[in-house]
Design an enzyme around this catalytic site. Structure first.
Site, PDB file in Angstrom:
ATOM      1  N   CYS A 146       0.951  -1.128   0.092  1.00  0.00           N
ATOM      2  CA  CYS A 146      -0.106   0.076   0.076  1.00  0.00           C
ATOM      3  C   CYS A 146       0.940   1.219   0.081  1.00  0.00           C
ATOM      4  CB  CYS A 146      -0.896  -0.151   1.149  1.00  0.00           C
ATOM      5  SG  CYS A 146      -0.192   0.005   2.857  1.00  0.00           S
TER       6      CYS A 146
ATOM      7  N   ARG B  74      -3.118  -1.020   5.628  1.00  0.00           N
ATOM      8  CA  ARG B  74      -3.557  -2.131   4.993  1.00  0.00           C
ATOM      9  C   ARG B  74      -2.862  -3.394   4.595  1.00  0.00           C
ATOM     10  NH1 ARG B  74      -5.503   1.667  -0.010  1.00  0.00           N
ATOM     11  NH2 ARG B  74      -3.353   2.703   0.782  1.00  0.00           N
TER      12      ARG B  74
ATOM     13  N   ASP C  84      -8.257   3.016   2.049  1.00  0.00           N
ATOM     14  CA  ASP C  84      -7.409   3.370   3.206  1.00  0.00           C
ATOM     15  C   ASP C  84      -8.238   3.748   4.277  1.00  0.00           C
ATOM     16  OD1 ASP C  84      -5.335   4.297   4.635  1.00  0.00           O
ATOM     17  OD2 ASP C  84      -4.494   5.757   3.188  1.00  0.00           O
TER      18      ASP C  84
END
Length: 169
Positions: free
Chosen positions: A13, A19, A130
């Site tokens: 990410c 994440r 996100d």
């Protein structure tokens, strides 16, 4: 990553604190449960160097822990050229980070780049959103998507490993 592994996965990410370490921790747990932890290597990284060496976001750790996943030992790192060469799959959490990785990736390895949510079986989301500026529900949504995708990913990897065994002379 150890050369003895038969398959290697890198989750990525932006900063590698929400994440991708969540995916790393969930996938690692799932590998252990299926007895594949000694055959499949897993790591995570960020496309940016914002948080190198830091532990995952406390909220990510908290919500993961509530579901039985321990992320405490993970540390953020940046996606490296060796990842493109050595990983079998590099899985982006969203389109923006996929595009950043594609720009860095040598052409001969671009086929290894995909989005994690391509492996979802129950949820229909093009990305893992996100949660950084969100609340508890956002971190729970990340876990819902990641768990679903990791199950699909494991099924995919088991098929790949079985095919590789069949093709060996």
């Amino acid at each position: 990553m150890n050369a003895a592994y038969e398959f290697r996965v890198v989750f990525f990410c932006m900063g590698n604190i929400c994440r991708s370490p969540t995916a790393h921790g969930v996938f690692r747990h799932r590998l252990q449960a299926r007895g594949l932890h000694d055959r499949v290597a897993v790591s995570s990284a960020g496309t940016h160097a914002y948080h190198i060496g830091e532990a995952p976001d406390a909220r990510s750790q908290h919500h993961a822990r509530l579901r039985g996943y321990d992320l405490a030992d993970l540390r953020a790192r940046q996606l490296a050229p060796a990842d493109f060469e050595h990983a079998d799959l590099l899985l982006a959490m969203d389109w923006d980070n996929l595009a950043l990785a594609e720009a860095q990736c040598p052409p001969e390895y671009r086929h290894k780049l995909r989005r994690l949510t391509e492996f979802c079986r129950r949820h229909d989301s093009p990305v893992v959103p996100d949660p950084y500026f969100g609340g508890p529900d956002d971190f729970e949504r990340v876990l819902d998507l990641v768990e679903d995708a990791c199950d699909g990913l494991l099924d995919h990897i088991e098929r790949v490993l079985a095919t590789r065994r069949l093709l060996r002379p």
